[in-house]
Structures are given as structure tokens and as C-alpha cells.
Design a protein around this motif. Structure first.
Motif, PDB file in Angstrom:
ATOM      1  N   ILE A  11     -40.844  39.799  59.206  1.00  0.00           N
ATOM      2  CA  ILE A  11     -40.321  38.491  59.548  1.00  0.00           C
ATOM      3  C   ILE A  11     -41.304  37.591  59.476  1.00  0.00           C
ATOM      4  O   ILE A  11     -42.289  37.782  60.188  1.00  0.00           O
ATOM      5  CB  ILE A  11     -39.854  38.533  61.014  1.00  0.00           C
ATOM      6  N   LEU A  21     -33.538  40.244  57.168  1.00  0.00           N
ATOM      7  CA  LEU A  21     -32.988  40.705  58.558  1.00  0.00           C
ATOM      8  C   LEU A  21     -31.415  40.807  58.389  1.00  0.00           C
ATOM      9  O   LEU A  21     -31.103  42.120  59.025  1.00  0.00           O
ATOM     10  CB  LEU A  21     -33.529  39.856  59.514  1.00  0.00           C
ATOM     11  N   LEU A  37     -38.906  44.989  63.768  1.00  0.00           N
ATOM     12  CA  LEU A  37     -38.880  43.676  63.318  1.00  0.00           C
ATOM     13  C   LEU A  37     -40.488  43.376  63.450  1.00  0.00           C
ATOM     14  O   LEU A  37     -41.009  43.571  64.574  1.00  0.00           O
ATOM     15  CB  LEU A  37     -38.317  42.670  64.128  1.00  0.00           C
ATOM     16  N   LEU A  71     -39.544  36.779  67.121  1.00  0.00           N
ATOM     17  CA  LEU A  71     -39.065  37.876  67.181  1.00  0.00           C
ATOM     18  C   LEU A  71     -38.234  38.292  67.978  1.00  0.00           C
ATOM     19  O   LEU A  71     -37.147  39.043  68.078  1.00  0.00           O
ATOM     20  CB  LEU A  71     -40.298  38.929  67.103  1.00  0.00           C
ATOM     21  N   LYS A  74     -34.764  37.259  67.039  1.00  0.00           N
ATOM     22  CA  LYS A  74     -34.419  37.962  66.023  1.00  0.00           C
ATOM     23  C   LYS A  74     -33.638  39.443  66.389  1.00  0.00           C
ATOM     24  O   LYS A  74     -32.671  39.872  66.279  1.00  0.00           O
ATOM     25  CB  LYS A  74     -35.130  38.097  64.861  1.00  0.00           C
ATOM     26  N   THR A  88     -39.964  45.239  68.370  1.00  0.00           N
ATOM     27  CA  THR A  88     -40.601  44.158  67.761  1.00  0.00           C
ATOM     28  C   THR A  88     -42.112  44.261  68.039  1.00  0.00           C
ATOM     29  O   THR A  88     -42.678  44.913  69.000  1.00  0.00           O
ATOM     30  CB  THR A  88     -40.440  42.766  68.444  1.00  0.00           C
TER      31      THR A  88
END
Length: 164
Positions: A11, A21, A37, A71, A74, A88
Motif C-alpha cells: 500500500i 487491495l 497490508l 493502513l 484500509k 498492518t
């Protein structure tokens, strides 16, 4: 055929990574896999100062904080889409190395999902393509995302350079 167990997506805030993603989420759901991620802030590994040091430590910290917030957003997106295990991580270092051999090897990743390069030909010649490096060096499968959710070509963001 064995299902993927650990899916990693890089990312960086670009349109390409956002689409990567979406496809990584779908893949993780389909395989009931753990989704990682990962964002890499350019700098020395583990945030240590190199012999050159950071030019501006506060700018480095601002970038790290911004990526941690991105993150987190996301991760919420992935959980809302039905992925049960999402981790993450923001690392300091070289994106090419972490996405291909570093983080991938340490965590036992079996699929890396990355967006297609957004650099133009000159940019790729100067800095190289992270995507091409990951495809070449990763010890696991790599999915390069070039299309949207409907498998239509994705408009690639190009880096712009000032006119000389």
C-alpha cells in the motif's frame, strides 16, 4: 491445489495500490487467508539513522504516521468486506526488498499482490520498477494488478516531471 494462506498487498496511497487491495481482499476471502497490508517508508531499515542520517526526521515521522493512518483505514475496509484476519505494518527501508524477499520471507507470505508500475519509461530507468523487481525476486507467487474490479484496464497514474 493448496489455497493461499498469507496474502500480502503493498500500500502506497496510489490508485494502483488501491485496486491491488481490492483484488487482495477478494483473494484473501476466497482462500480464507490472512491478509497483510504493508507500507514501506523510504529510509534505513528499522528506522535507524544511516551514516547520512535523515535530512528531516520530522518529515520522516510525518510520512510514517500518515501511512499508519492509511493502513488503519484500509484494514477497516478489508474487515468490512469480510476478511477475518488482517495485519498492518509500516516499515522503514526499501520497498523492493521488503515486498520481494524481506517481509515476504520473515512472514512466510505465499502471495504478493502489487499494482502495476506508475512510473514512465524514464522514471523506471532511473529508479527501476518495484513491481518488476518483486516479480523477479519474490520466492512466492506475485499478482500484478492492471485491471479494475470488472477486469477493465486501469488508467495508470504517471509520475510528472517538471519541464526543463
Amino acid at each position: 491445489m493448496t489455497a493461499y494462506q498469507k496474502v500480502l498487498v503493498g500500500i502506497d496511497g496510489s490508485k494502483q495500490s488501491a485496486m491491488a487491495l481490492k483484488k487482495a481482499i477478494a483473494t484473501a476471502k476466497r482462500n480464507q487467508a490472512q491478509l497483510y497490508l504493508l507500507s514501506i517508508v523510504n529510509g534505513p531499515a528499522s528506522g535507524r539513522q544511516s551514516s547520512f542520517g535523515f535530512l528531516d526526521q520530522s518529515a520522516y515521522q510525518q510520512n510514517t504516521t500518515a501511512m499508519e493512518k492509511l493502513l488503519a483505514q484500509k484494514k477497516n475496509e478489508a474487515v468490512a468486506a469480510g476478511v477475518s484476519a488482517v495485519a498492518t505494518k509500516v516499515l522503514s527501508g526499501n520497498a523492493k526488498v521488503e515486498l520481494s524477499t524481506g517481509f515476504v520471507t520473515r512472514e512466510g507470505i505465499d502471495l504478493v499482490v502489487v499494482g502495476a508500475s506508475g512510473l514512465n519509461v524514464v522514471g523506471r530507468m532511473i529508479v527501476g520498477s518495484t513491481t518488476a523487481y518483486v516479480v523477479r525476486e519474490a520466492p512466492c507467487d506475485v499478482m500484478v494488478v492492471r485491471t479494475d474490479e470488472d477486469n477493465q484496464p486501469l488508467a495508470i497514474e504517471k509520475a510528472s516531471y517538471p519541464k526543463m
